[in-house]
Design a protein around this motif. Structure first.
Motif, PDB file in Angstrom:
ATOM      1  N   CYS A 181      51.439 120.395  23.383  1.00  0.00           N
ATOM      2  CA  CYS A 181      52.361 119.459  24.017  1.00  0.00           C
ATOM      3  C   CYS A 181      52.647 118.319  23.049  1.00  0.00           C
ATOM      4  CB  CYS A 181      51.722 118.945  25.299  1.00  0.00           C
ATOM      5  SG  CYS A 181      52.724 117.799  26.217  1.00  0.00           S
ATOM      6  N   ASP A 182      53.907 117.876  22.959  1.00  0.00           N
ATOM      7  CA  ASP A 182      54.229 116.797  22.028  1.00  0.00           C
ATOM      8  C   ASP A 182      53.774 115.427  22.525  1.00  0.00           C
ATOM      9  OD1 ASP A 182      56.176 116.357  23.960  1.00  0.00           O
ATOM     10  OD2 ASP A 182      57.844 116.257  22.547  1.00  0.00           O
ATOM     11  N   SER A 183      53.351 115.344  23.779  1.00  0.00           N
ATOM     12  CA  SER A 183      52.795 114.103  24.323  1.00  0.00           C
ATOM     13  C   SER A 183      51.672 114.473  25.283  1.00  0.00           C
ATOM     14  CB  SER A 183      53.883 113.302  25.043  1.00  0.00           C
ATOM     15  OG  SER A 183      53.327 112.167  25.655  1.00  0.00           O
ATOM     16  N   SER A 184      50.459 114.571  24.771  1.00  0.00           N
ATOM     17  CA  SER A 184      49.343 115.069  25.580  1.00  0.00           C
ATOM     18  C   SER A 184      49.065 114.211  26.808  1.00  0.00           C
ATOM     19  CB  SER A 184      48.076 115.203  24.739  1.00  0.00           C
ATOM     20  OG  SER A 184      47.718 113.952  24.197  1.00  0.00           O
ATOM     21  N   CYS A 185      49.368 112.924  26.759  1.00  0.00           N
ATOM     22  CA  CYS A 185      49.112 112.089  27.940  1.00  0.00           C
ATOM     23  C   CYS A 185      50.142 112.361  29.046  1.00  0.00           C
ATOM     24  CB  CYS A 185      49.068 110.613  27.570  1.00  0.00           C
ATOM     25  SG  CYS A 185      50.605 109.974  26.900  1.00  0.00           S
ATOM     26  N   ALA A 186      51.283 112.955  28.715  1.00  0.00           N
ATOM     27  CA  ALA A 186      52.299 113.253  29.720  1.00  0.00           C
ATOM     28  C   ALA A 186      51.971 114.508  30.524  1.00  0.00           C
ATOM     29  CB  ALA A 186      53.674 113.418  29.064  1.00  0.00           C
ATOM     30  N   LEU A 187      51.189 115.413  29.940  1.00  0.00           N
ATOM     31  CA  LEU A 187      50.807 116.661  30.605  1.00  0.00           C
ATOM     32  C   LEU A 187      49.522 116.415  31.385  1.00  0.00           C
ATOM     33  CD1 LEU A 187      51.268 119.698  31.043  1.00  0.00           C
ATOM     34  CD2 LEU A 187      50.000 120.090  28.915  1.00  0.00           C
TER      35      LEU A 187
END
Length: 91
Positions: free
Chosen positions: A72-78
Motif C-alpha cells: 500500500c502506498d500509505s500504510s496508515c490509510a489501510l
C-alpha cells in the motif's frame, strides 16, 4: 455492511492494482479481498506460491489457503484487509 466492488488493473508478474479514491470498504471482484481504508490510496497485490514459504509452516499447522503479497502506498490509510475463506470438504 456495504462494500464497493472494484476491478483491479492487471500488471506484469501477476500483480493487481486498485486505486481507491476515498474512505470506505472495497471488495476485489477477482480475489475476494476486502480493503478498508480511511483515505484515497493505491494498493498493489499478488498471489504468491506456497512452495517458497511452506517450510515456515510447522506442524500441527498446514497450508490452508491462498498466500497474498499486499502493498500500500500509505500504510496508515489501510486499516484492515479481510481475506477470502478456504474450506476443505475432503475428509
Amino acid at each position: 455492511d456495504q462494500k464497493e466492488q472494484v476491478t483491479p488493473r492487471k500488471l506484469a508478474g501477476g500483480q493487481h492494482v486498485v486505486q481507491l479514491d476515498a474512505e470506505g470498504t472495497y471488495q476485489c471482484s477477482l480475489t475476494g479481498l476486502i480493503f478498508e481504508v480511511t483515505e484515497a490510496v493505491k494498493i498493489t497485490y499478488s498471489l504468491l506460491s506456497w512452495s517458497k514459504y511452506a517450510n515456515l509452516v510447522k506442524k500441527p499447522w498446514i497450508v490452508g489457503g491462498p498466500l497474498f503479497d499486499v502493498r500500500c502506498d500509505s500504510s496508515c490509510a489501510l486499516t484492515s484487509i479481510q481475506f477470502p475463506h478456504s474450506l476443505c470438504l475432503g475428509g
